[in-house]
Motif scaffolding. Structure first.
Motif, PDB file in Angstrom:
ATOM      1  N   ARG A 107       6.008   4.393  -6.240  1.00  0.00           N
ATOM      2  CA  ARG A 107       4.937   4.807  -5.328  1.00  0.00           C
ATOM      3  C   ARG A 107       4.729   3.780  -4.226  1.00  0.00           C
ATOM      4  O   ARG A 107       4.479   4.133  -3.070  1.00  0.00           O
ATOM      5  CB  ARG A 107       3.643   4.993  -6.119  1.00  0.00           C
ATOM      6  N   GLU A 115      -2.147   3.800   3.223  1.00  0.00           N
ATOM      7  CA  GLU A 115      -1.623   5.073   3.739  1.00  0.00           C
ATOM      8  C   GLU A 115      -0.916   5.860   2.636  1.00  0.00           C
ATOM      9  O   GLU A 115      -1.132   7.054   2.477  1.00  0.00           O
ATOM     10  CB  GLU A 115      -0.667   4.806   4.907  1.00  0.00           C
ATOM     11  N   LYS A 116      -0.077   5.176   1.866  1.00  0.00           N
ATOM     12  CA  LYS A 116       0.639   5.843   0.764  1.00  0.00           C
ATOM     13  C   LYS A 116      -0.323   6.263  -0.338  1.00  0.00           C
ATOM     14  O   LYS A 116      -0.147   7.297  -0.969  1.00  0.00           O
ATOM     15  CB  LYS A 116       1.718   4.941   0.197  1.00  0.00           C
ATOM     16  N   ASN A 118      -3.361   7.287   0.023  1.00  0.00           N
ATOM     17  CA  ASN A 118      -4.136   8.453   0.476  1.00  0.00           C
ATOM     18  C   ASN A 118      -3.261   9.655   0.795  1.00  0.00           C
ATOM     19  O   ASN A 118      -3.800  10.738   1.059  1.00  0.00           O
ATOM     20  CB  ASN A 118      -4.990   8.089   1.686  1.00  0.00           C
ATOM     21  N   ASN A 119      -1.950   9.483   0.777  1.00  0.00           N
ATOM     22  CA  ASN A 119      -1.030  10.579   1.122  1.00  0.00           C
ATOM     23  C   ASN A 119       0.141  10.577   0.135  1.00  0.00           C
ATOM     24  O   ASN A 119       1.298  10.457   0.540  1.00  0.00           O
ATOM     25  CB  ASN A 119      -0.522  10.416   2.553  1.00  0.00           C
ATOM     26  N   ARG A 120      -0.173  10.740  -1.139  1.00  0.00           N
ATOM     27  CA  ARG A 120       0.876  10.726  -2.146  1.00  0.00           C
ATOM     28  C   ARG A 120       1.692  12.005  -2.113  1.00  0.00           C
ATOM     29  O   ARG A 120       1.192  13.069  -1.752  1.00  0.00           O
ATOM     30  CB  ARG A 120       0.281  10.522  -3.537  1.00  0.00           C
ATOM     31  N   ALA A 121       2.945  11.868  -2.504  1.00  0.00           N
ATOM     32  CA  ALA A 121       3.853  13.015  -2.551  1.00  0.00           C
ATOM     33  C   ALA A 121       3.388  14.009  -3.601  1.00  0.00           C
ATOM     34  O   ALA A 121       2.772  13.623  -4.608  1.00  0.00           O
ATOM     35  CB  ALA A 121       5.259  12.540  -2.866  1.00  0.00           C
ATOM     36  N   GLU A 122       3.685  15.279  -3.362  1.00  0.00           N
ATOM     37  CA  GLU A 122       3.342  16.305  -4.330  1.00  0.00           C
ATOM     38  C   GLU A 122       4.019  15.994  -5.657  1.00  0.00           C
ATOM     39  O   GLU A 122       5.192  15.622  -5.700  1.00  0.00           O
ATOM     40  CB  GLU A 122       3.795  17.685  -3.827  1.00  0.00           C
ATOM     41  N   ASP A 124       3.254  13.491  -7.581  1.00  0.00           N
ATOM     42  CA  ASP A 124       3.086  12.064  -7.895  1.00  0.00           C
ATOM     43  C   ASP A 124       1.803  11.906  -8.697  1.00  0.00           C
ATOM     44  O   ASP A 124       0.706  12.017  -8.155  1.00  0.00           O
ATOM     45  CB  ASP A 124       3.032  11.240  -6.611  1.00  0.00           C
TER      46      ASP A 124
END
Length: 125
Positions: A107, A115-116, A118-122, A124
């Motif tokens: 992650r 940023e990562k 608050n915008n994690r991959a589907e 995750d």
């Protein structure tokens, strides 16, 4: 406006009455007879986290002294309940810890990033 009795009756429309039959749960592809340990672990963990949070709340908002020994003992109690849940599910705690570190490395390969976060991959989790 609903009365409390009406609320209770309407709320129980979504209770199928099967909770007892669901006490035997499937974990890791196997049926476990240790559901009582899983329940005890989850409830105990919740209680101990609450005690830890209460220490932090009182330290911050009540301006009370932070008892370092009590804080560490509560952390130990949290670890105990996690170990109990792992035992009940036949999980190796070390493996669980390694899985967590691997997830965090994937992650945040360069370390924590807002940023990562608050915008994690589907998918995750």
């Amino acid at each position: 406006m609903l009365t409390t009795k009406e609320y209770q009756e309407q709320a129980m429309r979504t209770n199928d009455g099967e909770v007892r039959s669901r006490l035997m749960i499937k974990l890791n592809g196997n049926m476990t007879n240790n559901i009582s340990e899983v329940i005890m672990g989850c409830l105990g963990l919740s209680g101990e986290v609450g005690e830890l949070n209460d220490l932090v709340k009182k330290y911050i908002f009540h301006e009370s002294h932070m008892d370092d020994i009590k804080f560490r003992k509560e952390l130990g109690d949290i670890c105990w309940y996690i170990a109990l849940i792992c035992h009940a599910c036949n999980y190796d705690l070390g493996e669980i810890m390694e899985m967590n570190i691997e997830k965090l490395k994937n992650r945040y390969p360069e370390g924590f990033d807002v940023e990562k976060a608050n915008n994690r991959a589907e998918g995750d989790i």
